[in-house]
Scaffold this motif. Structure first.
Motif, short mmCIF file in Angstrom:
data_model
loop_
_atom_site.label_atom_id
_atom_site.label_comp_id
_atom_site.label_asym_id
_atom_site.label_seq_id
_atom_site.Cartn_x
_atom_site.Cartn_y
_atom_site.Cartn_z
N ALA A 77 28.37 32.47 41.87
CA ALA A 77 29.12 33.72 41.73
C ALA A 77 30.29 33.76 42.72
O ALA A 77 31.37 34.25 42.41
CB ALA A 77 28.20 34.91 41.95
N CYS A 78 30.05 33.25 43.90
CA CYS A 78 31.09 33.22 44.94
C CYS A 78 32.21 32.24 44.59
O CYS A 78 33.38 32.55 44.74
CB CYS A 78 30.45 32.84 46.28
SG CYS A 78 31.61 32.50 47.64
N GLY A 81 32.83 32.85 39.94
CA GLY A 81 32.28 34.04 39.32
C GLY A 81 32.95 34.43 38.02
O GLY A 81 32.37 35.16 37.20
N MET A 87 25.42 38.70 37.08
CA MET A 87 24.42 37.88 37.74
C MET A 87 23.18 38.71 38.02
O MET A 87 23.28 39.84 38.50
CB MET A 87 24.98 37.33 39.07
CG MET A 87 23.97 36.50 39.86
SD MET A 87 24.67 35.71 41.33
CE MET A 87 24.66 37.09 42.50
N CYS A 104 35.15 33.55 48.85
CA CYS A 104 34.72 33.76 47.46
C CYS A 104 35.90 34.16 46.59
O CYS A 104 36.90 34.70 47.08
CB CYS A 104 33.65 34.85 47.40
SG CYS A 104 32.14 34.46 48.31
N VAL A 108 34.33 38.31 41.43
CA VAL A 108 32.87 38.34 41.57
C VAL A 108 32.28 39.18 40.43
O VAL A 108 32.73 40.30 40.18
CB VAL A 108 32.47 38.97 42.93
CG1 VAL A 108 30.96 39.12 43.02
CG2 VAL A 108 33.00 38.11 44.07
#
Length: 204
Positions: A77-78, A81, A87, A104, A108
């Motif tokens: 996700a980081c 994403g 998630m 990240c 996200v």
């Protein structure tokens, strides 16, 4: 998959269940205790393969994971994403040293994370596995992704998923960031997954 109830629950929400695995059952995400292949590239290759062969697009892809698999999902996700619509994870987050918010992507996805106060395998506060490897703090991990997603902390509210009171922070770039703290241990239940999939827009 020995966790057949998780598979059946996913299918009941009109989603395919894709089980990916690390080498020898583990993952080599940043700062993990088992270095190995480039997992970021591996996950990207899996997502590309699913899109090319089955037409799975980002708007229908949910990243998930339990324990160390949840940690792998958090790094996915980081790092990428934008490849998923949401998630849902259980009992696992980043490892120390935690990534910085700016490490990240801004894209996200919406998050639902379940974690137990009695979890001794991956405690909420994290734990040292050796002098060099340390599981991260779940609250700090969530704060990193919420910061990157520009979530509106002042509008946080409490919702209930599967009878669990959850901290729901809205106003993020792509959707809510939800953390559900229950009184159980190291677990991922079909009922939690059922509630999570419904909450992110995939009803039965």
């Amino acid at each position: 998959m020995q966790q057949r109830p998780l598979v059946d629950t996913t299918l009941s929400h009109h989603l395919a269940y894709v089980a990916v695995d690390g080498i020898n059952g583990s993952w080599s995400f940043p700062h993990s205790a088992r270095p190995g292949r480039d997992e970021k590239t591996f996950i990207a290759d899996v997502l590309d393969d699913l899109r090319q062969r089955y037409g799975f697009t980002a708007d229908k892809t949910v990243i998930g994971g339990f324990s160390i698999g949840a940690s792998m999902a958090w790094y996915t996700a980081c790092q990428q994403g934008e490849r998923a619509v949401a998630m849902i994870t259980f009992s696992g987050v980043f490892w120390d040293p935690l990534p910085k918010s700016e490490d990240c992507v801004a894209d996200v996805p919406p998050i639902i994370h379940f974690h137990g106060t009695a979890d001794q395998t991956f405690p909420l506060a994290g734990r040292a596995l050796s002098a060099n490897f340390h599981q991260g703090n779940a609250y700090d991990s969530m704060a990193i992704l919420r910061s990157r997603a520009k979530c509106d902390m002042k509008d946080a509210r409490t919702i209930t998923l599967d009878g669990i009171k959850c901290d729901d922070v809205p106003g993020c770039i792509r959707g809510d960031s939800i953390m559900c703290i229950h009184h159980g241990g190291h677990e991922a239940s079909a009922d939690m997954l059922d509630a999570g999939l419904t909450a992110i827009g995939f009803p039965r």
